[in-house]
Design an enzyme around this catalytic site. Sequence first.
Site, PDB file in Angstrom:
ATOM      1  N   SER A 196       0.877  -1.167   0.000  1.00 34.62           N
ATOM      2  CA  SER A 196       0.000   0.000   0.000  1.00 34.62           C
ATOM      3  C   SER A 196       0.917   1.220   0.000  1.00 34.62           C
ATOM      4  O   SER A 196       1.812   1.332   0.847  1.00 34.62           O
ATOM      5  CB  SER A 196      -0.906  -0.020   1.228  1.00 34.62           C
ATOM      6  OG  SER A 196      -1.879   1.005   1.129  1.00 34.62           O
ATOM      7  N   GLU A 197       0.696   2.125  -0.940  1.00 32.28           N
ATOM      8  CA  GLU A 197       1.707   3.166  -1.176  1.00 32.28           C
ATOM      9  C   GLU A 197       1.846   4.145  -0.016  1.00 32.28           C
ATOM     10  O   GLU A 197       2.797   4.927   0.020  1.00 32.28           O
ATOM     11  CB  GLU A 197       1.444   3.909  -2.493  1.00 32.28           C
ATOM     12  CG  GLU A 197       0.104   4.594  -2.600  1.00 32.28           C
ATOM     13  CD  GLU A 197      -0.901   3.735  -3.371  1.00 32.28           C
ATOM     14  OE1 GLU A 197      -0.916   2.493  -3.167  1.00 32.28           O
ATOM     15  OE2 GLU A 197      -1.676   4.298  -4.162  1.00 32.28           O
TER      16      GLU A 197
END
Lengths: 222, 222, 222, 222
Positions: free
Chosen positions: A48-49
């Site tokens: 997840s960025e």
Amino acid sequence: MITPLSTQDIARRVAADIVEGAYVNLGIGLPMLVADQIPPGREFVLHSENGLLGMGPAPLPAAANPDLINAGKQPVTILPGGSFFHHADSFAMIRGGHIDVSILGAYQIAANGDLANWALPGAKLPAVGGAMDLVAGAKQVWVMLAAHVAKDGQPRVVERCDLPLTGLACVDRIYSDLAVIDVTPEGLLVTDLLAGLTPEALQAKTGATLRFAQNCRVLRAT
Amino acid sequence: MITPLSTQDIARRVAADIVEGAYVNLGIGLPMLVADQIPPGREFVLHSENGLLGMGPAPLPAAANPDLINAGKQPVTILPGGSFFHHADSFAMIRGGHIDVSILGAYQIAANGDLANWALPGAKLPAVGGAMDLVAGAKQVWVMLAAHVAKDGQPRVVERCDLPLTGLACVDRIYSDLAVIDVTPEGLLVTDLLAGLTPEALQAKTGATLRFAQNCRVLRAT
Amino acid sequence: MIDKRYRNAAEIVAQCPGLQDGASLLVGGFGDAGVPNQLLLAVRDLGLTNLTIISNNAGSGDGGLAALLKAGAVTRVVCSFPRSAGSVVFEELYAAGDITLEIVPQGTLAERIRAGGAGIPAFYTPTAYGTPLAEGRETREFNGRHYVMEMALRADVALVHACTGDRWGNLTYAATARNFNPVMATAATSTLAEVRQLVDHTPPETIITPGIFVTRLVAVAA
Amino acid sequence: MIDKRYRNAAEIVAQCPGLQDGASLLVGGFGDAGVPNQLLLAVRDLGLTNLTIISNNAGSGDGGLAALLKAGAVTRVVCSFPRSAGSVVFEELYAAGDITLEIVPQGTLAERIRAGGAGIPAFYTPTAYGTPLAEGRETREFNGRHYVMEMALRADVALVHACTGDRWGNLTYAATARNFNPVMATAATSTLAEVRQLVDHTPPETIITPGIFVTRLVAVAA
């Protein structure tokens, strides 16, 4: 009556293509469904960025931790083997080619792999997030389309995008409710076609020339 | 007979100029002596470019930890408030202007602040380490000279360096056994002069024109 | 003794160097995680005008950033994703033309701030090449691939939210509330941190933001 | 199940992608701290030739890097400081003309590797501007200051030494034995890690190198 794939069907088909041990970023919306379709016994690591590797499923509401969210700002969990890091490190992972697969939604995909997925004409407020970084950096970029054509019947897979681009020649594969299409140097190659749908019917819903793999597989809705 | 400052005297004079709370990088060799001359009650934080803030004194040999070394590869300790980080982060600190003072040795310093401290003619093997990063990045660069002139009597403070440069116009202040000299836009300004030494005598040992501060202080050896 | 702790949010913003009309502010957080809400409210109470806010999002609900926007303090926002479920205040100001907006891809935003803190004035990235967000940017080819030149981004003040802090300013973060906070802490003239818990000492291996990057900190209710 | 653990150093280097004659290797460590000595000996035993070594130092005594050099496997070294008390093997090979040497300022070396891992092909730095180490480099002015353009540095294989590792490849480091290891882990096609201790699980807040960067790991005697 031909039944197109459901979004769950599409997600399951995508998940089947992700190899054991892959590092995968799932875009907001439709791609998120892939997390629930991981084949039993296969381990891959969701990125997840916003600074998380090893993203797990949503917690029960009572167990939600406001500090532990995904790129869509929803509460998530972290699996064993996961880690936290800051935003610059997270996008170094992305830009540096360490993410094996980035899976995104799209407004338009061109035959050469150009992608438009961030801005619609007349949008009141522009917003881009991490999409441009993901398509520039991930080893593979896959696009999921809940419907092969837009609501107004216009094709989403086109010869040239006319919407603002997210990236040039970046898409490797398209998964829609009707087909799976590889973007190759020779153009679009259909590798999977919905059961009962003729190549001509798919071509009619597509704005760019399709070729069909000799051993084209059959997609079946559940 | 005039007694020049000892290296300990020079280190004590340097330490007196470091303000409370400063982040300081001490070069290998002579600058390391500054760590032992911190005035009582004053806290400043020593940075070691191999990934350490809050460097403390050398441990007793029996307590040395081979994983905990300084930039000179000698065993050190870490003080309360210290931290570890990797090399890219450490030099981001340096290059990004977060180190208040970098204190280095020198072969030559020019009147405009050019510094040469890494390569001598005829050296068998070049080696630079972190000196170029430190002089480019620290807010203040101070140079310590154990002797105002080289062993062969040639001045170290010169009009122009003829040795390979470490950095351009980077030195802010010079501390030698004879004087303290500020590098200013108008040239070299002596702020402290050894007791008993005349301005003319200092000028005779210096290869660039000196000015003397009106309220020039007196340095005394101990 | 180094002690960067302040008693409350009003004190920490008072006479903070650089915090004045026309200032630029880096504001940590992603969604509602890791947003320095108490510091934002304290800045709001200063009654400043013409501020530039650099942050991933543009505030939601009536939280700290939305409150600052609502007070009319902000005339420019640099962010990757201003649109969210609760970004009502921003949307109204933007629609009314009271705020200008610069959209930056999320990874480019993080890297520009990281560069700002690391003394790198500019770098090349593949992100956004060929898209509207690279319009007007200088481009360059390396090894057959096209890149955009991006400039470092710094601000007068950074506001960050952390989990723990000690008197030296060392910070740790909770889960994905880390996000932009550590990089932002490195890229401002003054960095103010709100922490949920003050601690006497932080184990050096666990520190994410070394105290060198933090100017002042204050404890806030979690 | 993801499991990157190998049984011993000989196994971990066997059939490692990219580890062949003519390969480039990033080798962690600073002085004798954090050097992957066991991996270096295992590489030595492969009998490779024409290797390039990128490392801060050039080996000392008869440790891993010196042993690899002594075996005649290395024809090129990129480092910041090849000279040390015990760098006898390197010095002899260099004096004999059997090894070429590229000297890079320490912070530029770290940042070039960081860029290599982060998908940044080139960046600008003030370090070394106007010095012999910037000769032939492109330079550019930003805001009145001069900078040198530096290129990313990647390698076929990275060899790193860590404190703990788990089956996902997550690593922690001990004190200043961290040094170049975390950045190097990000910048190679294959990253091999030797760890002092295998653990079942690493607390996610304490991970310095997320497993995404590690291809294989092996436990070695401390």
